[in-house]
Each structure stands twice: as C-alpha cells, then as structure tokens.
Design an enzyme around this catalytic site. Structure first.
Site, short mmCIF file in Angstrom:
data_model
loop_
_atom_site.label_atom_id
_atom_site.label_comp_id
_atom_site.label_asym_id
_atom_site.label_seq_id
_atom_site.Cartn_x
_atom_site.Cartn_y
_atom_site.Cartn_z
N GLU A 17 0.85 -1.19 0.00
CA GLU A 17 0.00 0.00 0.00
C GLU A 17 0.88 1.24 0.00
O GLU A 17 2.11 1.14 0.21
CB GLU A 17 -0.95 0.00 1.21
CG GLU A 17 -2.17 -0.88 1.00
CD GLU A 17 -3.24 -0.72 2.06
OE1 GLU A 17 -3.08 0.13 2.95
OE2 GLU A 17 -4.25 -1.44 1.99
N HIS A 39 -8.84 10.49 1.44
CA HIS A 39 -8.38 9.32 0.69
C HIS A 39 -8.48 9.65 -0.79
O HIS A 39 -9.49 10.21 -1.24
CB HIS A 39 -9.28 8.11 1.02
CG HIS A 39 -8.68 6.81 0.60
ND1 HIS A 39 -8.55 6.46 -0.72
CD2 HIS A 39 -8.17 5.79 1.31
CE1 HIS A 39 -7.98 5.26 -0.80
NE2 HIS A 39 -7.74 4.83 0.44
N ARG A 73 -0.51 9.38 0.93
CA ARG A 73 -1.84 9.87 0.51
C ARG A 73 -1.88 11.37 0.30
O ARG A 73 -2.51 11.87 -0.62
CB ARG A 73 -2.88 9.49 1.56
CG ARG A 73 -3.22 8.05 1.46
CD ARG A 73 -4.27 7.64 2.43
NE ARG A 73 -4.44 6.20 2.27
CZ ARG A 73 -5.11 5.42 3.09
NH1 ARG A 73 -5.70 5.93 4.14
NH2 ARG A 73 -5.21 4.14 2.85
N HIS A 107 -11.46 10.87 5.13
CA HIS A 107 -11.30 9.43 5.39
C HIS A 107 -10.84 9.12 6.81
O HIS A 107 -11.35 8.24 7.46
CB HIS A 107 -10.29 8.88 4.38
CG HIS A 107 -10.07 7.41 4.47
ND1 HIS A 107 -11.07 6.51 4.18
CD2 HIS A 107 -8.98 6.68 4.81
CE1 HIS A 107 -10.60 5.27 4.33
NE2 HIS A 107 -9.34 5.36 4.73
N ARG A 127 -1.56 9.95 8.27
CA ARG A 127 -1.52 8.55 8.69
C ARG A 127 -1.00 7.65 7.57
O ARG A 127 -1.39 7.81 6.41
CB ARG A 127 -2.94 8.10 9.06
CG ARG A 127 -3.06 6.64 9.41
CD ARG A 127 -4.52 6.27 9.59
NE ARG A 127 -5.23 6.28 8.33
CZ ARG A 127 -5.77 5.20 7.76
NH1 ARG A 127 -5.67 4.02 8.35
NH2 ARG A 127 -6.44 5.29 6.64
C1 LIG Z 1 -14.02 2.87 4.13
C2 LIG Z 1 -12.88 2.79 5.12
C3 LIG Z 1 -11.83 1.92 4.87
C4 LIG Z 1 -10.77 1.84 5.77
N1 LIG Z 1 -9.78 0.92 5.53
C5 LIG Z 1 -8.80 0.76 6.47
C6 LIG Z 1 -7.84 -0.27 6.34
O1 LIG Z 1 -7.85 -1.04 5.39
N2 LIG Z 1 -6.89 -0.39 7.31
C7 LIG Z 1 -6.83 0.45 8.39
O2 LIG Z 1 -5.96 0.31 9.24
N3 LIG Z 1 -7.77 1.42 8.55
C8 LIG Z 1 -8.74 1.59 7.62
N4 LIG Z 1 -9.68 2.56 7.80
C9 LIG Z 1 -9.66 3.35 9.04
C10 LIG Z 1 -10.13 2.48 10.20
O3 LIG Z 1 -11.16 1.63 9.74
C11 LIG Z 1 -10.63 3.31 11.36
O4 LIG Z 1 -9.72 4.31 11.68
C12 LIG Z 1 -10.82 2.41 12.58
O5 LIG Z 1 -11.61 1.30 12.25
C13 LIG Z 1 -11.45 3.19 13.70
O6 LIG Z 1 -11.79 2.29 14.72
P1 LIG Z 1 -12.47 2.85 16.03
O7 LIG Z 1 -12.67 1.69 16.94
O8 LIG Z 1 -11.72 4.00 16.53
O9 LIG Z 1 -13.87 3.45 15.53
P2 LIG Z 1 -15.07 2.83 14.70
O10 LIG Z 1 -14.74 1.51 14.14
O11 LIG Z 1 -15.54 3.86 13.77
O12 LIG Z 1 -16.18 2.64 15.82
C14 LIG Z 1 -16.74 3.77 16.47
C15 LIG Z 1 -17.78 3.30 17.45
O13 LIG Z 1 -18.17 4.38 18.27
C16 LIG Z 1 -19.58 4.42 18.37
N5 LIG Z 1 -19.98 5.79 18.67
C17 LIG Z 1 -19.62 6.94 18.06
N6 LIG Z 1 -20.21 7.99 18.65
C18 LIG Z 1 -20.96 7.49 19.67
C19 LIG Z 1 -21.81 8.06 20.63
N7 LIG Z 1 -22.07 9.37 20.68
N8 LIG Z 1 -22.43 7.24 21.50
C20 LIG Z 1 -22.22 5.90 21.48
N9 LIG Z 1 -21.42 5.30 20.58
C21 LIG Z 1 -20.80 6.09 19.68
C22 LIG Z 1 -20.06 3.92 17.02
O14 LIG Z 1 -21.39 3.46 17.07
C23 LIG Z 1 -19.05 2.79 16.79
O15 LIG Z 1 -19.46 1.63 17.46
C24 LIG Z 1 -10.74 2.66 6.92
C25 LIG Z 1 -11.80 3.54 7.16
C26 LIG Z 1 -12.87 3.61 6.28
C27 LIG Z 1 -13.99 4.55 6.57
#
Ligand SMILES: Cc1cc2nc3c(=O)[nH]c(=O)nc-3n(C[C@H](O)[C@H](O)[C@H](O)COP(=O)(O)OP(=O)(O)OC[C@H]3O[C@@H](n4cnc5c(N)ncnc54)[C@H](O)[C@@H]3O)c2cc1C
Length: 556
Positions: free
Chosen positions: A133, A249, A295, A356, A391
């Site tokens: 990547e 992105h 990126r 993104h 990132r």
């Molecule tokens: C399309 C896409 C592709 C990606 N591909 C990659 C990849 O291949 N590799 C990589 O490393 N990263 C990738 N990323 C980035 C990565 O997916 C995210 O940075 C990471 O998954 C974030 O994880 P997290 O646990 O912080 O949040 P999330 O997985 O977004 O989870 C957030 C949680 O918080 C909850 N929440 C939010 N606000 C509230 C609230 N007020 N009250 C209660 N609950 C709340 C939501 O319901 C959810 O459960 C990608 C992102 C996207 C959008």
C-alpha cells in the site's frame, strides 16, 4: 453529584434536557464498538464488569468498512524498524516516535492474537499474503476476505466478545456527554431510542468513538462518524491535538452517495494506475513511488490535475490487471462498482478524494490515558501521536488493537491504587427541559451547509481568507440554531459544529503546509512549525490553544 445543566455556561450538551434517568454501574464503561472499543472491552472483561455503549450497529463502524488490511512487520524481509521509518516519513515530522515504536513493536503480536481469536487472514500455502500500500517500502498488509478485512475483523471481535458473555452490550445508545465529578470522569450519559436517558457510572471510562469524516460533504466514513467523542471530551475539558489534520483518501468512487464507496489503495498496490481525464498517468515524476506515494502527496497532485482540467474527478485504471485476480482479491470493490454500473476489469473508474481519517483526537499517553482522570481513549478518537500529520495506510486498525490493549493494562494499574477509584454513588439529576429544539428540515439543511462549507473552505486546500469565511459561516449556522432537543440528529449537529470550529481555528494557526494540511498562502513546509497545536475548553467555555514543542505535553 454531577451537576448537569445548572447554568448556561455549563459544558454539558445535555444542558436542559430532561427525562427520567436510569442508572447503571460498571467497573469500566467503553463507548464505541469498533476495533478500539471491542479490544478494550474484551480485555477489561477478563477482570471486571464492563458496559459497552454504541450508537449504531457493529456493521456501521469504520472498522467494519475497512478494506485494505492491517500493517505489521511480519515478513522475514521486514522489521519494526522499517515499519517505524515508513510511519515517521508519512507523518511529515509530527509523529511521536515513542508511540510509533510501541505500535510497530507490539503490532505483530496483536495481529497473531487476532488470528488466534478467529480472524481468518488470507493465506497462500499456509503463509499470510502480504499486500503493498501507499508509502510502505515493502509489502506488509495482512488482509481478510480479499478487501473485506474490516468486516472479518469486526465479526471475529464481536463473536469472541459475545461468546465470552462478560460484556453488557447496550447498542443504539447515543452517548451525549461524559459525566464529571470534581474534575474526574465518572461515567457516560446516554440517550436511548425511547428518548430516555441513562447514566452509566464507572471507575474507568474508555472513549472509542471513532472519527469525524461526516464533517465533509464527500466521505468514506459511516454515518456514525460525527466526532461525538472528540466533542464530548472537549466539553469535559480534555486536551485535544492536531485538529487541523483530516486525511482525504485519494480514491473514493466519484458520486453523490454518503458514504462514498472506497476503492481501496491496495488496488494501486496491485498495480492500478491513476490517469487524468485525458488518459495520462499524472503521478509519474511526482514521487518515486508514483501512485503509491503517501496519501497527502497523491491527493495534492490530484487536486492540481482536477483544477487544471476543471473537473472534480480523475480515473483509476485496473484494466491491465488480470480480471480473475481483481475479482478474487477485491470482491468488495468489484461488486460495489458493478452495483454502480462500472466494470473494474474493463472500464476506467471515476474517483475523487473523500474525507477518510481524522488525525485530530483526544491526547493520550502511551497507555491511552487522557488528560482527564478516569478517562482513557483508543482508536481514531485518540491522538496517541502515531500518525503525525498524515496517517500511513493500514496503521489505524493496528493502532486500535495495540492501544486498546494498552488501555486495559493501564486501567488495571490504576485500579490497584487503593482508595482512589471508589465507584461513584449512582445519583444524578437533570433539570426540567424547555429546549425548543430544531425541526428535522432545519437540522438537515444546517448539516448540509456545514459539510459543503467545510469541503469548500477547510478541505484539501486552505487559505486564511477561506478559513475566515468558513469561521463566519459556521458561526452563522450555530447562531441560527435553537438549543437542541434530545434527538440524535440535533446532538450530532452540535458536535460537528464544535469540531468544525476547532478544525478551522487550528488550521488558521498552522501557517505552513505539512502532511494533509495544505495552505495555498503558506505552500511550503516550515521547520518553525515542527510543533503540535493542542486545544481544550476552559471553565468559562473559552477555547484555549497551546502550541507544543516536540514531545511536550500540554500539562507540562
Ligand atoms: C471505508 C474505510 C476503509 C478503511 N480501511 C482501512 C484499512 O484497510 N486499514 C486500516 O488500518 N484502517 C482503515 N480505515 C480506518 C479504520 O477503519 C478506522 O480508523 C478504525 O476502524 C477506527 O476504529 P475505532 O474503533 O476507533 O472506531 P469505529 O470503528 O468507527 O467505531 C466507532 C464506534 O463508536 C460508536 N460511537 C460513536 N459515537 C458514539 C456516541 N455518541 N455514543 C455511542 N457510541 C458512539 C459507534 O457506534 C461505533 O461503534 C478505513 C476507514 C474507512 C472509513
């Protein structure tokens, strides 16, 4: 007793909202069910009672949406040192090197642990297949289901958590605010679908609410990514950092959908080209890694090319790659595009940049501890320092795994300190409400105007004039709103406005171009800005900004 809503300058968004209040108590409350929250919740549940609150389903997390995979130095030709070097280079001078060392050194073990938990990574002859990547000097991305890594990882984590039967799950509970007592976070106040409020008290609260891509009109982020965690931590007085840095992105499918379909970077890793609308490859000669440059470099060049050609998209070309491989390795993208009328094997794919990943977040130390006692953060909402100003691809799932686990160790240490962490008494009162609220139409219109404003004036290219205009518009939008009622859409809008203000003010302060922050009026990187911008809310409600030297913490 927490004092919700006692005066107009009070930090709580729940100000003036009233309903009968339910109360619960846990040792640990985790807000968010993506990779960060699930890792922390499962780790914590081995020893303590844990409540997990999410505002949407597990399949609506950014984690579930992730395509490309997880970066880790697993190959014999790779090493944590090389991964460290690539991460620091992509971060444009602003990574916290100690935090990156933790990430790259502990990363491989976390990936194997995820595998032991049931994640089926893609393999050939029993060996993990490692993809390339952008800005990685060697192939090091493990993936699952081709380009369905996120859903496989999220599925494995949720399954393991449910099987463990130790975490109390509260889905569809929108956390409105952190509950404070004498400067300490002692719980989370949430709004249930029935309109009632619940106070979840805990000895430790873990914020894992993900990102804020929904601040912009074109985004790959799920609808839930409205920066609620950032905003509530800010209201509670935590220090936040790097709020000017939103990563776009390069290759989201060009359309008006929200969210836009991501066309994974791994496709360029497999050899796909970027072409302008005349068919010319435009990354050659711009960076030694051409389409696989970091990126920020790709997005800047795309913007130049799009402006030159007066269009708002470019083209991704995978036609020279073997069709059978494309279908096999990228089923999510192939099928997603087919559903939108594009054949990846034979047609050029129109793509444009989309918000993104938000580098801005709640400042933590190496153990996920924030500046507020009782509050830890992990995942995208946290600013651990691993991403700097840009990132490195596929480092964020890894960050959630590594720091989600570290949070648990630190909570364990803090629970050993006698007398410090008595569970708070579960008493809380809310004042009667008379908040007039805003109509659905007004909220939707304000949200659209905000997103368009941020995309146009505080997006890929910024300038003082544009940022000042953005500041005025955001003020107008906020000024036109009446105090919110207890409705998720209204509360999300207020959170997005808070984030917009913090992003605009931070972007105005950074008078240089670095990483994802491009200022047309300060186009060069400036060594004097090898610093981080931190912000928090003071008691009187004023924003307080601090420019931090390298390695400095705001409370130093
Ligand atoms: C399309 C896409 C592709 C990606 N591909 C990659 C990849 O291949 N590799 C990589 O490393 N990263 C990738 N990323 C980035 C990565 O997916 C995210 O940075 C990471 O998954 C974030 O994880 P997290 O646990 O912080 O949040 P999330 O997985 O977004 O989870 C957030 C949680 O918080 C909850 N929440 C939010 N606000 C509230 C609230 N007020 N009250 C209660 N609950 C709340 C939501 O319901 C959810 O459960 C990608 C992102 C996207 C959008």
């Amino acid at each position: 007793m927490p004092d919700l809503g006692s005066s107009s300058s009070h930090p709580y968004l729940a100000n003036g909202l009233s309903r009968d209040l339910r109360c619960r108590s846990y040792d640990v409350v985790v807000v968010g069910g993506g990779v960060g929250g699930l890792t922390a919740a499962m780790g914590a549940a081995a020893s303590w009672s844990v409540g997990l609150l999410t505002k949407a389903g597990f399949d609506e997390t950014a984690t579930f949406f992730a395509q490309g995979g997880i970066a880790a130095a697993l190959a014999p030709y790779d090493s944590p040192e090389l991964h460290l070097r690539d991460t620091l280079a992509a971060g444009a001078g602003l990574c916290d090197e100690e935090a990156v060392k933790v990430l790259v050194q502990e990363g491989p073990d976390r990936v194997y642990r995820l595998e032991r938990l049931g994640t089926k990574f893609d393999k050939l002859d029993g060996q993990l297949i490692l993809a390339s990547e952008g800005a990685h000097s060697v192939p090091r991305i493990v993936h699952a289901g081709g380009d369905a890594t996120g859903s496989v990882v999220e599925g494995a984590l949720v399954e393991a958590m449910v099987a463990g039967r130790r975490v109390a799950l509260h889905e569809d509970e929108f956390v409105v605010d952190l509950i404070m007592r004498e400067g300490r976070v002692v719980g989370a106040l949430s709004l249930s679908p029935d309109g009632g409020f619940t106070a979840s008290f805990a000895r430790a609260v873990v914020l894992a609410t993900g990102g804020a891509g929904q601040l912009f009109a074109n985004t790959t982020n799920p609808p839930a990514a409205t920066g609620d965690g950032h905003a509530m931590a800010f209201r509670a007085g935590a220090w936040l950092r790097d709020m000017e840095f939103m990563q776009f992105h390069p290759t989201a499918f060009y359309c008006s959908e929200n969210p836009a379909l991501l066309v994974t970077e791994a496709l360029r890793g497999a050899g796909a080209y970027l072409r302008d609308i005349h068919g010319e490859r435009f990354m050659l000669g711009i960076h030694p890694q051409a389409e696989l440059a970091p990126r920020d470099v790709v997005v800047r060049r795309m913007k130049e090319v799009m402006d030159r050609d007066q269009v708002d998209h470019v083209l991704l070309d995978a036609r020279h790659l073997a069709c059978v491989d494309l279908r096999d390795k990228f089923p999510t993208v192939t099928q997603g595009l087919r559903a939108r009328g594009v054949d990846l094997c034979t047609q050029l794919v129109p793509v444009s940049p989309a918000s993104h990943y938000f580098m801005g977040g709640v400042i933590t130390d190496l153990w996920g501890r924030t500046s507020l006692p009782g509050l830890w953060a992990c995942g995208e909402v946290a600013s651990t320092g691993v991403h700097g100003a840009n990132r490195l691809a596929s480092n964020s799932l890894l960050e959630g795994l590594v720091f989600g686990e570290r949070v648990v160790h630190d909570i364990e240490r803090s629970f050993r300190v006698p007398g410090l962490l008595e569970p708070p008494e579960p008493i809380l009162s809310l004042p009667a409400t008379n908040a007039p609220g805003n109509s659905e139409g007004d909220v939707a219109a304000a949200r659209e105007r905000l997103a368009l404003t941020m995309s146009r004036l505080c997006g890929i290219v910024r300038s003082e004039a544009a940022l000042c205009e953005a500041r005025r518009t955001v003020k107008e939008i906020r000024g036109a709103l009446r105090p919110p009622r207890a409705r998720v859409a209204e509360l999300e809008l207020v959170n997005l406005l808070t984030l917009a203000e913090l992003m605009i003010e931070s972007a105005l302060r950074r008078q240089e171009s670095r990483g994802v922050h491009l200022r047309s009026d300060y186009p060069e990187r400036d060594g004097r800005w090898l610093k981080n911008i931190a912000v928090r809310r003071e008691n009187a409600g004023k924003r307080s900004f601090r420019v931090l030297e390298r390695g400095e913490r705001p409370d130093d």
